[in-house]
Design a protein around this motif. Structure first.
Motif, PDB file in Angstrom:
ATOM      1  N   VAL A  90       0.582  -0.925  -0.083  1.00  0.00           N
ATOM      2  CA  VAL A  90       0.009  -0.025   0.040  1.00  0.00           C
ATOM      3  C   VAL A  90       0.845   1.184   0.069  1.00  0.00           C
ATOM      4  O   VAL A  90       2.487   1.438   0.857  1.00  0.00           O
ATOM      5  CB  VAL A  90      -0.515   0.052   0.874  1.00  0.00           C
ATOM      6  CG1 VAL A  90      -1.626   1.618   1.035  1.00  0.00           C
ATOM      7  CG2 VAL A  90      -1.823  -0.973   1.285  1.00  0.00           C
ATOM      8  N   VAL A  91       1.070   2.087  -0.720  1.00  0.00           N
ATOM      9  CA  VAL A  91       1.452   3.089  -0.856  1.00  0.00           C
ATOM     10  C   VAL A  91       0.119   4.482  -1.330  1.00  0.00           C
ATOM     11  O   VAL A  91      -0.461   4.460  -1.949  1.00  0.00           O
ATOM     12  CB  VAL A  91       2.488   3.850  -2.269  1.00  0.00           C
ATOM     13  CG1 VAL A  91       3.606   2.394  -2.010  1.00  0.00           C
ATOM     14  CG2 VAL A  91       0.934   3.358  -3.212  1.00  0.00           C
ATOM     15  N   GLU A  96       4.572   7.644  -1.023  1.00  0.00           N
ATOM     16  CA  GLU A  96       5.585   6.340   0.115  1.00  0.00           C
ATOM     17  C   GLU A  96       4.722   4.944   0.600  1.00  0.00           C
ATOM     18  O   GLU A  96       3.927   5.722   0.495  1.00  0.00           O
ATOM     19  CB  GLU A  96       5.531   7.470   0.736  1.00  0.00           C
ATOM     20  CG  GLU A  96       3.821   7.251   2.018  1.00  0.00           C
ATOM     21  CD  GLU A  96       3.205   8.326   2.141  1.00  0.00           C
ATOM     22  OE1 GLU A  96       1.647   8.744   2.424  1.00  0.00           O
ATOM     23  OE2 GLU A  96       3.135   8.868   0.338  1.00  0.00           O
ATOM     24  N   LEU A  97       5.535   4.463   1.003  1.00  0.00           N
ATOM     25  CA  LEU A  97       5.322   3.186   1.000  1.00  0.00           C
ATOM     26  C   LEU A  97       3.867   3.385   2.803  1.00  0.00           C
ATOM     27  O   LEU A  97       4.821   3.715   3.540  1.00  0.00           O
ATOM     28  CB  LEU A  97       6.489   2.178   1.681  1.00  0.00           C
ATOM     29  CG  LEU A  97       7.515   1.985   0.848  1.00  0.00           C
ATOM     30  CD1 LEU A  97       8.203   1.186   1.015  1.00  0.00           C
ATOM     31  CD2 LEU A  97       6.089   0.934  -0.560  1.00  0.00           C
ATOM     32  N   LEU A  98       3.083   2.690   2.910  1.00  0.00           N
ATOM     33  CA  LEU A  98       2.380   2.354   4.022  1.00  0.00           C
ATOM     34  C   LEU A  98       2.550   1.410   4.380  1.00  0.00           C
ATOM     35  O   LEU A  98       1.766   1.323   5.860  1.00  0.00           O
ATOM     36  CB  LEU A  98       1.354   3.004   3.615  1.00  0.00           C
ATOM     37  CG  LEU A  98       0.685   4.555   2.929  1.00  0.00           C
ATOM     38  CD1 LEU A  98      -0.699   4.607   2.764  1.00  0.00           C
ATOM     39  CD2 LEU A  98       1.275   5.197   3.829  1.00  0.00           C
ATOM     40  N   THR A  99       3.174   0.485   3.634  1.00  0.00           N
ATOM     41  CA  THR A  99       2.979  -1.390   4.412  1.00  0.00           C
ATOM     42  C   THR A  99       4.436  -1.744   3.988  1.00  0.00           C
ATOM     43  O   THR A  99       4.677  -1.123   3.106  1.00  0.00           O
ATOM     44  CB  THR A  99       1.800  -1.505   4.231  1.00  0.00           C
ATOM     45  OG1 THR A  99       1.789  -2.351   2.270  1.00  0.00           O
ATOM     46  CG2 THR A  99       0.538  -1.897   4.823  1.00  0.00           C
ATOM     47  N   PRO A 150      -7.280  -0.322   8.753  1.00  0.00           N
ATOM     48  CA  PRO A 150      -8.263  -0.279   7.953  1.00  0.00           C
ATOM     49  C   PRO A 150      -7.457   1.836   7.389  1.00  0.00           C
ATOM     50  O   PRO A 150      -7.011   2.242   6.981  1.00  0.00           O
ATOM     51  CB  PRO A 150      -9.655   0.663   8.947  1.00  0.00           C
ATOM     52  CG  PRO A 150      -9.091   0.217  10.150  1.00  0.00           C
ATOM     53  CD  PRO A 150      -7.757  -0.858  10.170  1.00  0.00           C
ATOM     54  N   GLY A 151      -6.599   1.713   9.037  1.00  0.00           N
ATOM     55  CA  GLY A 151      -5.830   3.187   8.645  1.00  0.00           C
ATOM     56  C   GLY A 151      -5.276   2.644   7.497  1.00  0.00           C
ATOM     57  O   GLY A 151      -5.451   4.470   6.272  1.00  0.00           O
ATOM     58  N   SER A 152      -4.666   2.109   6.642  1.00  0.00           N
ATOM     59  CA  SER A 152      -3.212   2.052   6.080  1.00  0.00           C
ATOM     60  C   SER A 152      -4.238   2.374   4.462  1.00  0.00           C
ATOM     61  O   SER A 152      -3.694   2.755   3.307  1.00  0.00           O
ATOM     62  CB  SER A 152      -2.901   0.787   6.129  1.00  0.00           C
ATOM     63  OG  SER A 152      -3.637  -0.098   5.615  1.00  0.00           O
ATOM     64  N   LEU A 153      -5.299   1.465   4.427  1.00  0.00           N
ATOM     65  CA  LEU A 153      -6.359   1.742   3.499  1.00  0.00           C
ATOM     66  C   LEU A 153      -6.614   2.852   2.885  1.00  0.00           C
ATOM     67  O   LEU A 153      -7.507   3.499   2.163  1.00  0.00           O
ATOM     68  CB  LEU A 153      -7.503   0.522   3.043  1.00  0.00           C
ATOM     69  CG  LEU A 153      -6.366  -1.011   2.996  1.00  0.00           C
ATOM     70  CD1 LEU A 153      -7.939  -1.392   2.990  1.00  0.00           C
ATOM     71  CD2 LEU A 153      -5.546  -0.428   1.689  1.00  0.00           C
ATOM     72  N   GLU A 154      -7.367   3.414   4.549  1.00  0.00           N
ATOM     73  CA  GLU A 154      -7.863   5.342   4.499  1.00  0.00           C
ATOM     74  C   GLU A 154      -7.217   6.040   3.553  1.00  0.00           C
ATOM     75  O   GLU A 154      -8.025   7.064   2.407  1.00  0.00           O
ATOM     76  CB  GLU A 154      -8.430   5.552   6.035  1.00  0.00           C
ATOM     77  CG  GLU A 154      -9.512   4.738   6.038  1.00  0.00           C
ATOM     78  CD  GLU A 154      -9.805   5.241   7.151  1.00  0.00           C
ATOM     79  OE1 GLU A 154      -9.155   5.464   8.207  1.00  0.00           O
ATOM     80  OE2 GLU A 154     -10.626   4.061   7.800  1.00  0.00           O
ATOM     81  N   LYS A 155      -5.413   5.645   3.618  1.00  0.00           N
ATOM     82  CA  LYS A 155      -4.807   7.052   3.157  1.00  0.00           C
ATOM     83  C   LYS A 155      -4.111   6.368   2.173  1.00  0.00           C
ATOM     84  O   LYS A 155      -2.758   7.036   1.269  1.00  0.00           O
ATOM     85  CB  LYS A 155      -3.866   6.655   4.128  1.00  0.00           C
ATOM     86  CG  LYS A 155      -3.930   7.301   5.429  1.00  0.00           C
ATOM     87  CD  LYS A 155      -2.897   7.049   6.359  1.00  0.00           C
ATOM     88  CE  LYS A 155      -3.087   7.757   7.954  1.00  0.00           C
ATOM     89  NZ  LYS A 155      -2.082   7.517   9.086  1.00  0.00           N
ATOM     90  N   ALA A 156      -4.292   5.356   1.688  1.00  0.00           N
ATOM     91  CA  ALA A 156      -3.998   4.735   0.297  1.00  0.00           C
ATOM     92  C   ALA A 156      -4.392   5.462  -1.169  1.00  0.00           C
ATOM     93  O   ALA A 156      -5.502   5.877  -0.861  1.00  0.00           O
ATOM     94  CB  ALA A 156      -4.165   3.347  -0.016  1.00  0.00           C
ATOM     95  N   SER A 207      -9.940   2.784  -9.438  1.00  0.00           N
ATOM     96  CA  SER A 207      -8.484   3.618  -9.581  1.00  0.00           C
ATOM     97  C   SER A 207      -7.236   3.564  -8.439  1.00  0.00           C
ATOM     98  O   SER A 207      -6.136   4.435  -8.267  1.00  0.00           O
ATOM     99  CB  SER A 207      -9.031   5.289  -8.961  1.00  0.00           C
ATOM    100  OG  SER A 207      -8.892   5.207  -8.021  1.00  0.00           O
ATOM    101  N   MET A 208      -7.561   3.087  -7.001  1.00  0.00           N
ATOM    102  CA  MET A 208      -6.495   2.533  -6.487  1.00  0.00           C
ATOM    103  C   MET A 208      -5.402   1.577  -7.294  1.00  0.00           C
ATOM    104  O   MET A 208      -4.484   1.421  -5.891  1.00  0.00           O
ATOM    105  CB  MET A 208      -6.934   1.658  -4.957  1.00  0.00           C
ATOM    106  CG  MET A 208      -8.626   3.070  -4.258  1.00  0.00           C
ATOM    107  SD  MET A 208      -9.303   2.510  -2.936  1.00  0.00           S
ATOM    108  CE  MET A 208      -7.813   1.932  -1.780  1.00  0.00           C
ATOM    109  N   LEU A 209      -5.917   1.236  -7.867  1.00  0.00           N
ATOM    110  CA  LEU A 209      -5.106  -0.122  -8.547  1.00  0.00           C
ATOM    111  C   LEU A 209      -4.467   0.088 -10.170  1.00  0.00           C
ATOM    112  O   LEU A 209      -4.688   0.999 -10.495  1.00  0.00           O
ATOM    113  CB  LEU A 209      -5.720  -1.677  -8.531  1.00  0.00           C
ATOM    114  CG  LEU A 209      -6.669  -1.892  -7.726  1.00  0.00           C
ATOM    115  CD1 LEU A 209      -7.431  -2.934  -8.618  1.00  0.00           C
ATOM    116  CD2 LEU A 209      -5.994  -2.582  -6.866  1.00  0.00           C
TER     117      LEU A 209
END
Length: 516
Positions: A90-91, A96-99, A150-156, A207-209
């Motif tokens: 997840v970026v 930037e890297l979120l995971t 869930p926070g990582s996907l909310e910022k993805a 759009s996230m992919l």
């Protein structure tokens, strides 16, 4: 005027290492190198890697090839990529890297997958995607992240895999090839697009992919800073390539119906190429895109060479020991001890599900076990039983693939397990079939370069290459492995008992899970 020799590079971004091979136009290997890296496992079921470490490995292997072959830097036509499947990164909005990179072996989504199979029409998902519903897939990993982080996907900004991450760094574009996309569980293989219904189920926007493109898609330049770091011409083409499993089939020449490839590395797989989409009614086999009009069906197992790594850690925690006047490696010791044990391990079976299991069970929560252990059994028995267990599992996958895709006419074998004479002899004895060990070096890298040649031909950048013909010439010098008739006969009696035992233990595991 003498025509200047041209070169190509195949890069394989694997689970435990990144490899790079430099080829001449005739696919002759000029040089090769690799760099290993670790898997991060700080909790049960976890399997992650640092994307930055893997990206640096890619830069380093290419730079190493160029430094060793300085005179040809301006003669490299393209770099083509192979990659392991099923990873998730997840970026954020600033890229930037979120995971970390959550890899195929991460089993933490297992309980969510079990719930999905109870509450959704999981077979309909499989029929659309060709990917079995399992914790290995990006589909399940995204669901797990949504539930627990869930926070990582909310910022993805984007949810991508390791190849997309690396190629974004090199090009500035988020693209995913059809082959890798077809292994996500999110991609409709009939339409070659992200499946809107499945994305809605998972709860993410298209759009996230990354944008799906064909396996011959190429870029005509590399970001200048990274080209300089790799000491390569920034105008060198990059070809997106495909997944490692599909490219391995291409690299060993297993391309026609009935031509089967078996690979045992960290994990294992059996694959067969078909000219159309072929699916199993029960969702037990995968069907991944290789190229236009070619699909790879098969089954992958979680447990291959990693079982031997586990045995080494158990029996030799302090490393190597002296044997006579030579230093014998841990693996050599285990092989020597197993070699003196009779087929069937003197009544000992090992179910090799140390990391859950994909085919033939597709049980994320499966666990390994020794069955029949007695005081007469020593280290050699346990090692042989483990080696046999991996192969018995693959044998059942092979039976399933033939049921779905038709009979195997030829079988070609690749992977690190070939370094063990005992293990590869066990393979042909258990399957009771002659198998070919091709001379092609690093088959996924070779397959990537062959796709790269096709990309060049499609774009008109080069004259037509006879890659398939060149490969056939190479195969004729391959080694044929022959089964031992007496040993194969013993295994014919042992295999049905093993398979029945495995099925009964599966029932026991399900009861234990319900009690828990």
């Amino acid at each position: 005027m003498i025509k200047q020799q041209r070169y190509t590079i195949g890069v394989d971004i694997g689970t435990t290492s990144t490899k790079a091979v430099l080829y001449k136009e005739d696919l002759q290997v000029i040089d090769s190198t690799y760099i290993g890296y670790d898997i991060i496992q700080t909790e049960i079921g976890m399997a992650e890697q640092d994307p930055k470490v893997i990206f640096q490995a890619v830069l380093t292997v290419i730079r190493s090839l160029m430094q060793e072959n300085k005179s040809i830097r301006q003669q490299v036509d393209f770099i083509s990529f192979s990659s392991a499947m099923h990873s998730v990164i997840v970026v954020g909005e600033e890229d930037e890297l979120l995971t970390n990179c959550i890899i195929w072996a991460d089993n933490r989504p297992a309980k969510l997958v079990a719930q999905l199979k109870k509450t959704s029409d999981w077979k309909a998902i499989y029929q659309k995607t060709g990917t079995p519903v399992h914790s290995m897939t990006p589909l399940s990993k995204i669901m797990w992240l949504k539930e627990y982080f869930p926070g990582s996907l909310e910022k993805a900004k984007k949810i991508i895999g390791i190849k997309e991450y690396i190629l974004y760094q090199l090009t500035g574009e988020y693209k995913i090839d059809y082959s890798i996309a077809s292994a996500t569980g999110l991609f409709n293989i009939h339409e070659l697009t992200w499946d809107k219904d499945i994305l809605k189920l998972v709860g993410i926007e298209e759009s996230m992919l990354a944008e799906p493109v064909d396996v011959t898609y190429k870029w005509d330049a590399i970001r200048a800073s990274y080209a300089e770091e790799m000491t390569i011409d920034p105008k060198t083409n990059l070809v997106i390539g495909a997944s490692d499993g599909c490219l391995s089939n291409l690299g060993v020449g297993a391309l026609e119906p009935g031509e089967t490839a078996i690979t045992i590395g960290t994990s294992g797989a059996i694959r067969m190429v078909t000219n159309q989409i072929v699916l199993d009614e029960e969702g037990r086999t995968f069907c991944y895109y290789l190229s236009k009009g070619r699909w790879v069906i098969g089954g992958a197992v979680n447990n291959g060479g990693n079982v031997m790594a586990w045995l080494i850690a158990v029996f030799f925690p302090e490393g190597k020991r002296q044997v006579g006047n030579a230093v014998e490696t841990e693996l050599e010791q285990l092989n020597r001890l197993a070699e003196i044990v009779a087929p069937g391990g003197d009544g000992l079976f090992f179910l090799p599900y140390l990391n859950g299991e994909r085919a033939p069970l597709w049980e994320s929560e499966a666990t390994g076990s020794y069955i029949g252990l007695a005081s007469r059994h020593a280290t050699g028995h346990m090692v042989r039983a483990a080696m046999e267990g991996v192969l018995f599992n693959l044998y059942e996958v092979w039976q399933l693939i033939q049921e779905v895709g038709g009979p195997s006419k030829t079988i070609k074998v690749t992977g690190g397990f070939l370094n063990s004479p005992l293990w590869k002899q066990m393979l042909v004895d258990i399957f009771d079939r002659a198998m070919q060990q091709p001379t092609s070096f690093e088959s996924s890298c070779l397959g990537a370069v062959m796709l790269g040649n096709l990309a060049e031909e499609i774009s008109g950048s080069s004259s037509p290459q006879k890659s398939a013909g060149l490969l056939k010439d190479r195969e004729e010098t391959g080694i044929w492995l022959q089964p031992n008739e007496r040993t194969a006969e013993k295994y014919r009696k042992i295999i049905p008992i093993y398979q029945k035992t495995a099925k009964e233990m599966s029932k026991v595991r399900k009861i234990m899970i319900e009690v828990d």
